[in-house]
Design a protein around this motif. Structure first.
Motif, short mmCIF file in Angstrom:
data_model
loop_
_atom_site.label_atom_id
_atom_site.label_comp_id
_atom_site.label_asym_id
_atom_site.label_seq_id
_atom_site.Cartn_x
_atom_site.Cartn_y
_atom_site.Cartn_z
N GLU A 1 -13.63 0.06 2.83
CA GLU A 1 -12.97 0.70 1.69
C GLU A 1 -13.01 2.21 1.87
N VAL A 2 -11.87 2.85 1.68
CA VAL A 2 -11.79 4.30 1.82
C VAL A 2 -12.29 4.97 0.54
N GLN A 3 -13.12 5.97 0.73
CA GLN A 3 -13.57 6.79 -0.40
C GLN A 3 -13.39 8.26 -0.04
N LEU A 4 -12.90 9.02 -0.99
CA LEU A 4 -12.76 10.47 -0.84
C LEU A 4 -13.63 11.11 -1.91
N ALA A 24 -14.50 12.08 3.63
CA ALA A 24 -13.86 10.77 3.67
C ALA A 24 -14.74 9.75 4.37
N ILE A 28 -9.28 5.62 7.66
CA ILE A 28 -8.02 6.23 7.27
C ILE A 28 -7.15 6.31 8.52
N TYR A 32 -2.04 9.52 8.69
CA TYR A 32 -2.05 9.89 7.29
C TYR A 32 -2.15 11.40 7.11
N ALA A 96 -6.63 13.74 -1.66
CA ALA A 96 -5.83 12.53 -1.56
C ALA A 96 -5.36 12.33 -0.14
N GLY A 98 -2.50 9.87 2.31
CA GLY A 98 -1.39 8.93 2.31
C GLY A 98 -0.45 9.19 3.46
N ASP A 107 -2.13 6.99 -1.14
CA ASP A 107 -2.81 5.70 -1.17
C ASP A 107 -4.25 5.81 -1.65
N TYR A 108 -4.85 6.97 -1.43
CA TYR A 108 -6.26 7.13 -1.80
C TYR A 108 -6.45 8.44 -2.55
N TRP A 109 -7.29 8.39 -3.56
CA TRP A 109 -7.59 9.57 -4.37
C TRP A 109 -9.09 9.71 -4.56
#
Length: 119
Positions: A1-4, A24, A28, A32, A96, A98, A107-109
């Motif tokens: 799972e991606v986390q920022l 990050a 990813i 991106y 973010a 994407g 896609d990720y925030w």
């Protein structure tokens, strides 16, 4: 799972500097774009700056010449160096990622970090 995860926000006087970080974790895609949006009270979220996989950098007109985006791939971290800040830079800053750049394309925030610029 991606986390920022953003960090570095805080209170700064007009004309001062601040550096935001976005760490990050997870996978990813190499193609991106990753960068920063901000949202001021009562305003829509807007794009500030991003860095592409090929190193291309984008800056909004409102921050061009004052902010610099960079990345440390070894640390999976993207930075936003904010110089000569203005009260109108006050906002929650979001990291973010994407394939396409844009508020509705990411896609990720991250959860955001608050920057307050005092006059």
């Amino acid at each position: 799972e991606v986390q920022l995860v953003e960090s570095g926000g805080g209170l700064v006087q007009a004309g001062g500097s601040l550096r935001l970080s976005c760490a990050a974790t997870g996978f990813i895609r190499d193609d991106y774009n990753i960068g920063w949006f901000r949202q001021a009270p009562g305003k829509e979220r807007e794009g500030v700056s991003y860095i592409g996989a090929d190193g291309f950098t984008y800056y909004s007109d409102s921050v061009k010449g004052r902010f610099t985006i960079s990345s440390d791939n070894a640390k999976n971290t993207v930075y936003l160096q904010m110089n000569s800040v203005k009260p109108e830079d006050t906002a929650v800053y979001y990291c973010a990622a994407g394939l396409l750049w844009g508020v509705y394309n990411m896609d990720y925030w991250g959860k955001g970090t608050l920057v307050t610029v005092s006059s």
